[in-house]
Write an enzyme that holds these catalytic residues in place. Structure first.
Site, mmCIF file in Angstrom:
data_model
loop_
_atom_site.group_PDB
_atom_site.id
_atom_site.type_symbol
_atom_site.label_atom_id
_atom_site.label_comp_id
_atom_site.label_asym_id
_atom_site.label_seq_id
_atom_site.Cartn_x
_atom_site.Cartn_y
_atom_site.Cartn_z
ATOM 1 N N ARG A 1 0.898 -0.807 0.195
ATOM 2 C CA ARG A 1 -0.046 -0.075 0.366
ATOM 3 C C ARG A 1 0.706 1.193 -0.056
ATOM 4 O O ARG A 1 0.215 2.140 -0.664
ATOM 5 C CB ARG A 1 -0.714 -0.045 1.104
ATOM 6 C CG ARG A 1 -1.685 1.412 1.332
ATOM 7 C CD ARG A 1 -2.648 0.774 2.485
ATOM 8 N NE ARG A 1 -3.632 2.185 2.252
ATOM 9 C CZ ARG A 1 -3.108 3.257 3.400
ATOM 10 N NH1 ARG A 1 -3.135 2.530 4.637
ATOM 11 N NH2 ARG A 1 -4.040 4.032 3.611
ATOM 12 N N HIS B 1 0.296 4.132 -3.040
ATOM 13 C CA HIS B 1 0.042 5.133 -2.671
ATOM 14 C C HIS B 1 1.609 6.395 -2.830
ATOM 15 O O HIS B 1 1.444 7.468 -3.125
ATOM 16 C CB HIS B 1 -0.630 5.076 -1.270
ATOM 17 C CG HIS B 1 -1.416 4.659 -1.275
ATOM 18 N ND1 HIS B 1 -2.692 5.586 -0.518
ATOM 19 C CD2 HIS B 1 -2.461 3.547 -1.713
ATOM 20 C CE1 HIS B 1 -3.912 4.616 -0.510
ATOM 21 N NE2 HIS B 1 -3.512 3.965 -1.665
ATOM 22 N N TRP C 1 -10.490 -8.146 2.551
ATOM 23 C CA TRP C 1 -10.504 -8.922 0.559
ATOM 24 C C TRP C 1 -10.431 -10.458 0.930
ATOM 25 O O TRP C 1 -11.283 -10.752 -0.161
ATOM 26 C CB TRP C 1 -9.669 -8.240 -0.156
ATOM 27 C CG TRP C 1 -9.289 -6.542 0.411
ATOM 28 C CD1 TRP C 1 -8.116 -6.157 1.316
ATOM 29 C CD2 TRP C 1 -10.097 -5.106 -0.249
ATOM 30 N NE1 TRP C 1 -8.372 -4.530 1.121
ATOM 31 C CE2 TRP C 1 -9.386 -4.719 0.611
ATOM 32 C CE3 TRP C 1 -11.217 -5.458 -1.318
ATOM 33 C CZ2 TRP C 1 -10.337 -2.854 -0.290
ATOM 34 C CZ3 TRP C 1 -11.571 -4.496 -1.717
ATOM 35 C CH2 TRP C 1 -10.957 -3.105 -1.141
#
Length: 207
Positions: free
Chosen positions: A18, A22, A172
């Protein structure tokens, strides 16, 4: 090796991916703005964007490695960490090359021979509250086609949502520390219902 050990010891592959994403996902192929070069997420306001909540954890985890390899830029470290995290979690080996530089803090003079990378406006990263048109817009801005965008979304095989970061909750996939195609098989094989329909206590955003 230090990054792979960190991933195994801390189970932090999802947040390192992540961080890399990002840091990179603000890139605009049309003018070259944004992206991982500069490592501008070290500074406000970018580090404080809602989309980047919780990523200080990842930056702190990597800081001891940066101290051991002071000649390595944060931009290189963060992107390499994302690649190693994917591979260590069971995914493919991702080709990676060094050479990214770090920008000075806003208002400080840029070193000679180095191009300053300015912090871009908030809103370039994907927003889970928006739909397919938004996802296409974000990925098209970075230079990806629909097929590539769908493939990259498969990184959600790793990790889970946190209410104190995105407002959403839960993993998820059933195995959030394993990188495989389960994100897609779960998406296509299950019947999905609104969380509020099965959990009366849910007060977060529509999920």
């Amino acid at each position: 090796q230090a990054i792979a050990k960190l991933v195994k010891d801390k189970g932090c592959a999802p947040i390192l991916v992540r961080l890399a994403w990002h840091a990179s996902g603000t890139f605009d192929v049309h003018d070259g703005s944004g992206g991982c070069t500069g490592a501008t997420m070290r500074y406000g306001p970018e580090k404080d964007w809602d989309a980047n909540k919780g990523l200080q954890i990842a930056r702190d985890l990597l800081e001891p490695i940066k101290e051991q390899h002071s000649d390595m830029s944060y931009a290189d470290l963060w992107t390499l960490a994302g690649c190693v995290a994917v591979e260590t979690a069971g995914g493919p080996t991702i080709p990676w090359k060094p050479g990214r530089t770090d920008s000075p803090a806003p208002g400080q003079e840029c070193p000679a021979g180095q191009k300053e990378k300015k912090i871009v406006e908030d809103g370039r990263l994907p927003d889970a509250a928006q739909g397919a048109a938004h996802v296409r817009e974000v990925f098209t801005r970075m230079g990806f086609n629909d097929r590539e965008a769908v493939a990259l979304c498969g990184a959600h095989s790793l990790g889970k949502c946190h209410t104190d970061r995105s407002g959403y909750d839960g993993p998820w996939t059933p195995e959030p520390l394993i990188f495989d195609n389960t994100y897609f098989t779960e998406l296509l094989s299950r019947e999905w219902v609104w969380k509020s329909d099965v959990d009366a206590s849910w007060s977060g955003p529509p999920q």
